[in-house]
Each structure stands twice: as structure tokens, then as C-alpha cells.
Scaffold this active site. Structure first.
Site, PDB file in Angstrom:
ATOM      1  CD  GLU A   1      -2.696   5.270   7.036  1.00  0.00           C
ATOM      2  OE1 GLU A   1      -2.727   5.336   5.794  1.00  0.00           O
ATOM      3  OE2 GLU A   1      -1.749   4.765   7.673  1.00  0.00           O
TER       4      GLU A   1
ATOM      5  CG  ASN B   1      -1.706   1.188   1.462  1.00  0.00           C
ATOM      6  OD1 ASN B   1      -1.809   2.038   0.569  1.00  0.00           O
ATOM      7  ND2 ASN B   1      -2.322   1.316   2.639  1.00  0.00           N
ATOM      8  CD1 TRP B   2       3.252   0.878  -2.881  1.00  0.00           C
ATOM      9  CD2 TRP B   2       3.235   1.960  -4.841  1.00  0.00           C
ATOM     10  NE1 TRP B   2       3.807   0.040  -3.825  1.00  0.00           N
ATOM     11  CE2 TRP B   2       3.799   0.679  -5.048  1.00  0.00           C
ATOM     12  CE3 TRP B   2       3.116   2.814  -5.951  1.00  0.00           C
ATOM     13  CZ2 TRP B   2       4.252   0.250  -6.298  1.00  0.00           C
ATOM     14  CZ3 TRP B   2       3.567   2.384  -7.195  1.00  0.00           C
ATOM     15  CH2 TRP B   2       4.126   1.117  -7.361  1.00  0.00           C
ATOM     16  CE  LYS B   3      -0.119   3.088   4.807  1.00  0.00           C
ATOM     17  NZ  LYS B   3       0.078   3.125   6.243  1.00  0.00           N
TER      18      LYS B   3
ATOM     19  N   GLY C   1       2.988  -1.099   4.229  1.00  0.00           N
ATOM     20  CA  GLY C   1       3.048   0.309   3.852  1.00  0.00           C
ATOM     21  C   GLY C   1       4.487   0.728   3.588  1.00  0.00           C
ATOM     22  N   GLY C   2       5.144   1.239   4.627  1.00  0.00           N
ATOM     23  CA  GLY C   2       6.485   1.806   4.490  1.00  0.00           C
ATOM     24  C   GLY C   2       7.475   0.927   3.725  1.00  0.00           C
TER      25      GLY C   2
ATOM     26  CB  ILE D   1      -0.477   1.375  10.952  1.00  0.00           C
ATOM     27  CG1 ILE D   1      -1.312   0.106  10.802  1.00  0.00           C
ATOM     28  CG2 ILE D   1      -0.311   2.072   9.610  1.00  0.00           C
ATOM     29  CD1 ILE D   1      -2.694   0.338  10.265  1.00  0.00           C
ATOM     30  N   GLY D   2       2.913   2.077  10.794  1.00  0.00           N
ATOM     31  CA  GLY D   2       3.857   3.174  10.608  1.00  0.00           C
ATOM     32  C   GLY D   2       4.591   3.563  11.892  1.00  0.00           C
TER      33      GLY D   2
ATOM     34  CG  HIS E   1      -5.671   1.664   5.506  1.00  0.00           C
ATOM     35  ND1 HIS E   1      -5.206   2.623   6.383  1.00  0.00           N
ATOM     36  CD2 HIS E   1      -4.641   0.794   5.308  1.00  0.00           C
ATOM     37  CE1 HIS E   1      -3.950   2.346   6.686  1.00  0.00           C
ATOM     38  NE2 HIS E   1      -3.580   1.244   6.050  1.00  0.00           N
TER      39      HIS E   1
ATOM     40  CB  SER F   1       5.706  -1.899  11.856  1.00  0.00           C
ATOM     41  OG  SER F   1       5.287  -0.567  12.136  1.00  0.00           O
TER      42      SER F   1
ATOM     43  CD  GLU G   1      -3.192  -2.792   7.455  1.00  0.00           C
ATOM     44  OE1 GLU G   1      -2.112  -3.031   6.913  1.00  0.00           O
ATOM     45  OE2 GLU G   1      -3.835  -1.751   7.249  1.00  0.00           O
TER      46      GLU G   1
HETATM   47  P1  PGA Z   1       3.128   0.182   7.588  1.00  0.00           P
HETATM   48  O1  PGA Z   1       1.635   0.360   7.026  1.00  0.00           O
HETATM   49  O2  PGA Z   1       3.678  -1.079   6.982  1.00  0.00           O
HETATM   50  O3  PGA Z   1       3.871   1.411   7.145  1.00  0.00           O
HETATM   51  O4  PGA Z   1       3.014   0.072   9.067  1.00  0.00           O
HETATM   52  C1  PGA Z   1       0.786  -0.735   6.885  1.00  0.00           C
HETATM   53  C2  PGA Z   1      -0.555  -0.304   6.341  1.00  0.00           C
HETATM   54  O5  PGA Z   1      -1.053   0.752   6.742  1.00  0.00           O
HETATM   55  O6  PGA Z   1      -1.145  -1.000   5.490  1.00  0.00           O
END
Ligand code: PGA
Length: 256
Positions: A98, A10-12, A235-236, A173-174, A96, A214, A168
Site C-alpha cells: 500500500e 498490521n492494523w493499517k 491485516g483484516g 491483500i484484502g 508494504h 487474506s 505479500e
Molecule cells: P489482509 O492484509 O490480511 O487484510 O489481506 C495483509 C497485509 O496487507 O499485510
């Protein structure tokens, strides 16, 4: 029953068109031999179409990060299911954390989006997960179950076959603070148990459940060894060719 193994990036809100093409071309090169797992990338909307064109005939599938709950209309700034399909998407992420947090998406809206995606032949990566506060208050189970059942309201067993669930935990996350493999496994087992209750064993056993939060190449192996983990939503660590391709390869070999 064998379930699909899925590695999704997920490149956000990252990557210009040029950067997106560099990334996906690198992934195509690095992951060309992977046949045992599905690889999915979810670029930002502006890059969906060009990334979609680049991965036709490759082993990488395209996902949107979100769709609107209506097919079309006066919704400035949104993208519709038809546009995602048109750009070449096979999947869309829905729910998601977010989107839940910053765009106030609730379970009813998420349910509507899931139904719309399925009606329009888009498969769904459906995200659920508790916040740190909810976990600390001992409400993790209740929150995950409510989100899961709310999102799946009125979804048939046949439709479930086109849904991938992603657990998640918001606190992971992040943040660099991932759930331990055991913590992740416990929630994945709980989700599968809820799917047994709502549908049946067969449906639950064939639904892929991804972990996200993460995930990196240095923690993927222990996560993937857990029986109810069928892949990851990243994500990251999905933003660099080397990071993501290493993670996919390590994750796959840990599962085999
Ligand atoms: P992250 O994000 O790997 O940067 O923690 C995961 C996600 O939000 O899908």
C-alpha cells in the site's frame, strides 16, 4: 536452523486509541501463554505510544507501519524512526504494497528506510510482492527478486539478522483471495534461494519469511505447514481479539 516464528498484525488505518487499547488488552489476555512465537502488533501512529505502554512486560512487541526516510525535519504528516523508537517500537514495517502503490515508494526509497531503521536499532519487516498483472504476465519471479535485492542493497549479513521478509502478493491483500499454500511456499523458497545467493546458506536459513494476504484462522494451518513459511503478516483478521488470537493459536499448533 530454527527460525523465529512470527505472527504480526498490521492494523493499517484502523482503531482509535480506545479501540486500540481494547484490542491489545484482549490479545494480552488471550495470548499470555504463547512463548514459542513472537507476536507483533502494528497500530496506527496515534496509538503507538499507548499500546507500547500497555505491552511493556508482555509477550507482544510493537511495530510501526512505516517510517520516513529522514531522521527528522520538515515532512508534514510523517513519522520518524526516532518517534517510533520513542513510542516503544521494536520493529517497523517497510515497503508494504500500500505504501508502494498509494505513496509511490520505490525500491531505492525502501532501501534507504531499511538502512535508517537498522542504524537506529529498529528491526524491519520488509514486504515484497507482485501484483495480479505482473503474475499474469509471468513476471512474478522477476518482480519479487528485484524488490528483494533492491531493498537489501548494501545490507550486510549481520544486518540481515535484524530483518524479517514478508511475501505479500498484492492480489491477495484484502481481497479474500489468498495464495494457495503451495503458491506461497514456492515464492518463499525462491526468496530463500536469493538470500543464499546474496549472503550464504546460514543467513538464508536463519531469516524468517512471513506470508501475508487474506490470512485467516481457517486458512492459516495449511499455510503454516509449509516449510519455508515462518509466520504471517495479517491485516483484516488482526482487527478483532477472537480472530487474531485463534489464528495465532492454530498457526502455532500447525507448525509444531
Ligand atoms: P489482509 O492484509 O490480511 O487484510 O489481506 C495483509 C497485509 O496487507 O499485510
Amino acid at each position: 536452523m530454527a527460525r523465529d516464528l512470527i505472527f504480526a498484525g498490521n492494523w493499517k488505518m484502523n482503531k482509535t486509541i480506545k479501540e486500540a487499547l481494547e484490542l491489545v488488552n484482549g490479545l494480552k489476555r488471550e495470548l499470555v501463554d504463547i512463548e514459542e512465537a513472537k507476536i507483533v502488533v502494528a497500530p496506527p501512529s496515534t496509538a503507538l505510544s499507548c499500546v507500547g505502554d500497555t505491552i511493556v512486560d508482555s509477550n507482544i512487541d510493537l511495530s510501526a507501519q512505516n517510517i520516513h526516510s529522514e531522521v527528522s525535519g520538515a515532512y508534514t504528516g510523517e513519522i520518524s524512526v526516532l518517534m517510533a523508537k520513542d513510542a516503544g517500537c521494536k520493529y517497523t514495517i517497510i515497503g508494504h504494497s500500500e505504501r508502494r502503490k498509494y505513496f509511490k515508494e520505490d525500491d531505492a526509497l525502501i532501501n534507504k528506510k531499511i538502512k535508517l531503521a537498522l542504524e537506529n536499532n529498529l528491526e524491519v519487516i520488509f514486504c515484497v510482492g507482485e501484483s495480479l498483472e505482473e503474475r499474469e504476465e509471468g513476471r512474478m519471479e522477476e518482480v519479487v527478486k528485484t524488490q528483494l535485492l533492491g531493498g537489501l542493497e548494501g545490507i550486510s549479513k549481520d544486518d540481515l539478522a535484524r530483518i524479517v521478509v514478508a511475501y505479500e502478493p498484492v492480489w491477495a491483500i484484502g481481497t479474500g483471495k489468498n495464495a494457495t499454500p503451495q503458491e506461497a511456499q514456492e515464492v518463499h523458497a525462491l526468496i530463500r534461494e536469493e538470500l543464499v545467493k546474496k549472503y550464504d546458506q546460514e543467513a538464508a536459513d536463519s531469516t524468517s519469511i512471513l506470508y501475508g494476504g487474506s490470512v485467516k484462522s481457517d486458512n492459516i494451518e495449511d499455510l503454516m505447514k509449509k516449510e519455508d513459511l515462518d509466520g504471517v503478516l495479517v491485516g483484516g483478521a488482526s482487527l478483532e481479539i477472537g480472530d487474531f488470537s485463534e489464528l495465532v493459536k492454530k498457526g502455532l499448533s500447525a507448525k509444531q
